[in-house]
Design an enzyme around this catalytic site. Structure first.
Site: not given
Ligand code: GLU
Length: 445
Positions: A90, A114, A126, A165-166, A210, A241, A377
């Site tokens: 994830k 995390k 990722k 997303g990121d 976030t 965001n 998420s």
């Molecule tokens: N890109 C976000 C992070 O750095 C969210 C990742 C997600 O929701 O899977 O954690």
């Protein structure tokens, strides 16, 4: 660093040459883990660290697409499936010209810890591309996303790997990616992506999560010292965001956010950032921050420079990796900084973190402080699995509960290992032990 761990770290660095950000992320985690290996010799015997630093699977692929002028464009796509001990891989997808394998690996590595800290059943991964969405039309974005998914679809799934997303990937991109996944697979598999639109399987609070989570984490750190956000002077970097929602939440708790930035410059608004105007410019018009200064009185726009030249009592770096260095940290500390919470991934350099820790500044590392996004998420996945959708209030309560839980776990772990208030240690050890235990239980895979 513990001598036993240093040997392992050096091997990891040598076999992954040229991946500076990955080296930095690995080193930072290893520096915390010496005491854990004194208590748990089984982690060394089981080569947990060596396994953890080697992704389970890495995918690199060509992404061909045609721009609006009819020219063929080629980008590179990545998905690093790092660790699935706790659940399906994830983590987000980043579309930015700076994306390369080392960046994706640093982000994927951070994501393992995390995600473990959230307490949700999610592994770490990722992905992304060196595609630059800036200045591209909706049609170009759609064609790129469709081409990207035409390869990615075979590697993901609700029980396998769940992207989101990121930087450069928001609701619009997730929509195009989901559409193409559905078209290729002939499956309405809601749980394959998160960050979806509300009417088609998304979760309320996911867009805010976030930024809100980062501020909730910072508020908990302040509370532990008998302080609060009320009356704080806050500087935020970024205006995407994460930054926008961090600004909104901090101001709702009584702080004044006096500045935010984009890659061209920053605005200083002593009256407090007007979040609605900022949203209009950045999210609706997809414009530049310079516009904000043009449309509001008594606002300065500084072209170039660093937002960290300003004074603040609370700093929320919400832009990108290594945006706050040792010098900036020292200046902020000299001028009254009391707390930092990282909304971005690894925004503070190792030198900056050392400065904050030496000064006794409250410091919430990204893998703890910005975990609210991925945690929500996981709540989206939960709603998808039960074909349900929760109210805003219920989802926000769950997010708050999770962030307070992460804060308390980091604080308790730091205390247990003899360094109270060290959230870096607490986050690294707390996340690591959970993953290490699960890896050993599942055998050598
Ligand atoms: N890109 C976000 C992070 O750095 C969210 C990742 C997600 O929701 O899977 O954690």
């Amino acid at each position: 660093m513990d001598a036993r761990l240093e040997v392992i770290r050096d091997t990891v660095l040598a076999r992954n040459p040229g991946e500076g950000e990955f080296h930095q992320a690995v080193t930072e985690v290893f520096e915390s883990l010496g005491p854990v290996h004194d208590r748990h010799p089984e982690f060394l015997e089981g080569a947990v660290l060596e396994r953890l630093c080697e992704p389970e699977r890495q995918i690199i692929f060509r992404v061909p697409w045609v721009d609006d002028a009819g020219r063929v464009q080629i980008n590179r796509g990545f998905r690093v499936e790092f660790n699935s001990a706790l659940g399906p891989f994830k983590g987000g997808l980043r579309f930015h010209p700076s994306v390369n394998l080392g960046i994706v690996k640093f982000l994927g590595f951070e994501q393992i810890f995390k995600n473990a800290l959230t307490g949700m059943p999610i592994g770490g991964g990722k992905g992304g591309s060196d595609f630059d969405p800036r200045g591209r039309s909706d049609a170009e974005i759609m064609r790129f996303c469709q081409s990207f998914m035409t390869e990615l679809y075979r590697h993901i799934g609700e029980y396998t790997d769940v992207p989101a997303g990121d930087i450069g990937v928001g609701g619009r991109e997730i929509g195009f990616l989901f559409g193409q996944y559905k078209r290729i697979t002939n499956r309405y598999e809601s749980g394959v992506l998160t960050g979806k639109g509300i009417s088609w399987g998304g979760s309320l609070v996911r867009p805010e999560a976030t930024g809100y989570g980062t501020v909730i984490f910072a508020a908990e750190m302040l509370k532990a010292r008998g302080q609060s956000f009320d009356g704080q002077r806050v500087v935020v970097s970024g205006s995407g965001n994460v930054a926008i929602n961090a600004i909104a939440k901090a101001q709702s708790l009584g702080a004044t956010v006096v500045a935010c930035s984009d890659s061209s410059g920053y605005v200083v608004d002593e009256a407090g950032i007007d979040v609605e105007l900022l949203r209009q410019i950045k999210e609706v018009e997809r414009g530049r921050l310079k516009e904000y200064a043009a449309r509001r009185s008594a606002v300065d726009y500084v072209d170039g420079g660093s937002v960290w030249d300003l004074d603040a009592t609370v700093a929320l770096p919400c832009a990108t990796q290594n945006e706050l260095d040792g010098e900036a940290a020292a200046r902020l500390v000299r001028n009254g900084l009391i707390a930092v919470a990282e909304g971005a991934n690894m925004p503070s350099t190792r030198e900056a973190v050392a400065v904050f820790q030496q000064a006794g500044t409250l410091f919430g590392p990204g893998k703890a402080a910005n975990a609210g996004g991925v945690a929500t998420s996981a709540l989206e996945m939960q709603q998808n699995a039960s074909r349900d959708s929760w109210s805003f209030a219920h989802t926000e309560d769950r997010l708050t509960e999770i962030m307070v839980g992460i804060h308390d776990r980091c604080a308790a772990t730091a205390e247990e290992y003899g360094d109270p208030g060290n959230y870096v240690l607490g986050a690294n050890i707390g996340g690591f032990v959970k993953v290490a235990d699960a890896m050993l239980a599942q055998g050598l895979i």
